[in-house]
Write an enzyme that holds these catalytic residues in place. Structure first.
Site, PDB file in Angstrom:
ATOM      1  CE1 TYR A  31      94.665 -32.096  19.004  1.00  0.00           C
ATOM      2  CE2 TYR A  31      93.870 -29.951  19.697  1.00  0.00           C
ATOM      3  CZ  TYR A  31      93.966 -30.935  18.741  1.00  0.00           C
ATOM      4  OH  TYR A  31      93.374 -30.760  17.522  1.00  0.00           O
ATOM      5  CG  ASP A  39      93.104 -39.294  19.731  1.00  0.00           C
ATOM      6  OD1 ASP A  39      92.731 -38.710  18.700  1.00  0.00           O
ATOM      7  OD2 ASP A  39      92.895 -38.833  20.868  1.00  0.00           O
ATOM      8  CE  LYS A  85      86.990 -39.389  22.459  1.00  0.00           C
ATOM      9  NZ  LYS A  85      87.098 -37.945  22.193  1.00  0.00           N
TER      10      LYS A  85
END
Length: 514
Positions: free
Chosen positions: A257, A292, A364
């Site tokens: 990330y 995501d 998640k």
């Protein structure tokens, strides 16, 4: 609801992920970073700031004459030579004293002098884990998907009020989102903070304040409320340290990330994520990965194979840091364009595919944000479809979507409506996914097969190029990052053969089998 998926393809994907991660693991073994070293001194009891507000761990590590030997070696030598505590040594550095050359002290003496502080740091982590486990056993959370909401006022005391209100409205997990750009700070702010843009600073004192409030609320409600924050950016290992010391439950902690979305040097990120995940494994903290985010910069249908490929890579990195599957919260999101025909079926396919491939992971599931327009009625309806997908496919952690997502930071009333929506859907459709069968070779199953096949193809390419080269080429999220550039590159260094990190030694174990 079960999909027929190619198990040989799943096994191949895991082998490829392992082959991708292995060369990075070799690099990690030979390198450390400034943030890893600061985490070491924090674990030895060094905390606080100097007169200018500079954290003592930064002052101490910046004063190392031979950082390639590790902060522990120098700190142990200083303790052995002076008889002072690590905190007293940090104070002496601030006062202008030079640290000793660690080579002048026998390694055995340095290790012995630091051992009580190492043992105390590990004992505190272990004690927090035991206390958390005891509370969870006594105050069960209820059946997943666990409802997760965010508070983000910038003021920890206002966040505390909002967190308690959210828990009273049904939230089972509360996340305190970090102040904008904190991931780019090469230090951890100190103390309770009351100002922050777009979020609240992640500090050890803020963690303590929020955990104490949620402990009291958990006792009053008779169910445990989890606390989440962010271990990412330039201080990933230090945030993991403070979270372990203050008994957090979850940390956003992705292997790529920071590289892709914050332009943090990839070498630094890989080293930092490994040590932070070792700490998370010991402390029982569940990591949340960030796949995501890929869907916010590229099309969700096209990027689905990259999301799955990243989940395999994140799993491989996590296993090598000692994290068991039950602590690997792989991420995904409900971000397909709502105007796409049969988009809901695609969402089901991708969510169920992840559930079956990673059956023991606390997945998640993230809400729709990219296509929110400010039409709160349509947004609330899209969130309901997201809620239905989550309960049908047995997701574990469910970040509630907000009907005002595209307008402002959600008010308490917005969170209450979001939780009410999720509770309704997850009650009325609790067993829906177990009562239906997927049409063989239908839209859902074909979509899942296509995503898996695409992920395997992508992993093949990455394995051939190498992960660092693949990131340079923009393989993930259509974002390109240089191997020797980005923020924090100057904080990465090769270890001397005499390098010593007693916490890494204590946390190291055999890699977890897939």
């Amino acid at each position: 609801m079960r999909l027929r998926i190619d198990q040989d393809a799943v096994a191949r994907a895991r082998r490829l992920a392992g082959a991708i991660v292995d060369p990075i693991a070799e690099f990690i073994a030979g390198h450390s970073t400034l943030s890893v070293e600061r985490a070491v001194v924090r674990l030895c009891g060094v905390d606080g700031v100097d007169g200018d507000g500079i954290p003592l761990p930064n002052r101490l590590v910046d004063a190392l004459a031979a950082r390639e030997l590790g902060a522990a070696r120098t700190l142990g030598a200083a303790v052995a030579e002076s008889g002072r505590t690590p905190r007293q040594i940090a104070d002496a550095v601030v006062a202008g004293e030079a640290l000793p050359d660690p080579r002048g002290t026998p390694e055995s003496a340095a290790r012995a002098a630091l051992r009580p502080y190492v043992d105390a740091g590990l004992a505190r982590i272990d004690g927090n884990r035991a206390a958390r486990d005891a509370m969870l056993a006594r105050l069960p959370q209820g059946e997943p998907p666990l409802l997760y909401v965010i508070v983000a006022s910038g003021n920890i005391y206002e966040d505390r009020t909002a967190a308690v209100a959210a828990a009273e409205a049904g939230a089972q997990i509360v996340a305190v989102i970090r102040s904008t750009a904190q991931s780019l700070l090469d230090y951890v702010p100190y103390g309770a903070t009351t100002e922050g843009f777009g979020g609240t600073y992640a500090t050890q004192e803020n963690f303590r304040i929020m955990r104490a409030a949620l402990d009291e609320t958990s006792e009053r409600l008779g169910r445990y409320v989890m606390l989440t924050n962010y271990a990412s950016g330039l201080c990933m290992p230090e945030i993991a340290t403070t979270a372990a010391l203050e008994r957090l439950n979850m940390l956003l902690n992705d292997s790529m990330y920071g590289i892709l979305f914050r332009d943090i040097n990839m070498q630094r990120t890989f080293v930092d994520q490994h040590f932070s995940r070792q700490l998370n494994a010991r402390s029982g903290i569940i990591i949340n990965t960030g796949e995501d985010n890929y869907l916010t910069t590229a099309d969700a249908v096209e990027q689905a194979p990259a999301v799955l490929a990243s989940q395999f890579v994140n799993e491989a990195f996590a296993h090598r840091a000692g994290l068991p599957d039950r602590q690997i919260g792989l991420g995904d999101a409900y971000e397909i364009d709502p105007d796409l025909k049969d988009g809901f079926l695609f969402q089901l396919a991708q969510a169920q595919l992840a559930r079956q491939i990673f059956p023991d992971a606390p997945l998640k599931y993230m809400p729709p944000t990219k296509h929110m327009t400010g039409n709160i009625f349509k947004g609330h309806l899209i969130d309901a479809m997201f809620n239905l997908t989550s309960v049908m496919t047995h997701q574990t952690v469910h970040l509630c979507g907000m009907l005002t997502e595209a307008i402002h930071t959600p008010f308490l009333g917005d969170r209450a409506l979001s939780l009410e929506n999720a509770r309704y859907i997850m009650t009325t459709a609790r067993s829906f996914g177990d009562e239906i069968e997927v049409k063989p070779d239908g839209i859902i199953e074909r979509r899942a097969q296509d995503v898996l096949a695409g992920a395997v193809r992508l992993l093949d390419v990455v394995a051939e190029r190498g992960l660092m080269r693949a990131i340079e080429d923009g393989t993930f999220a259509d974002v390109k990052r240089p191997r020797d550039g980005g923020r924090g590159y100057d904080g990465v260094f090769a270890k001397d053969p005499a390098y010593w990190n007693p916490f890494a030694d204590a946390l190291a174990g055999e890699a977890v089998a897939p």
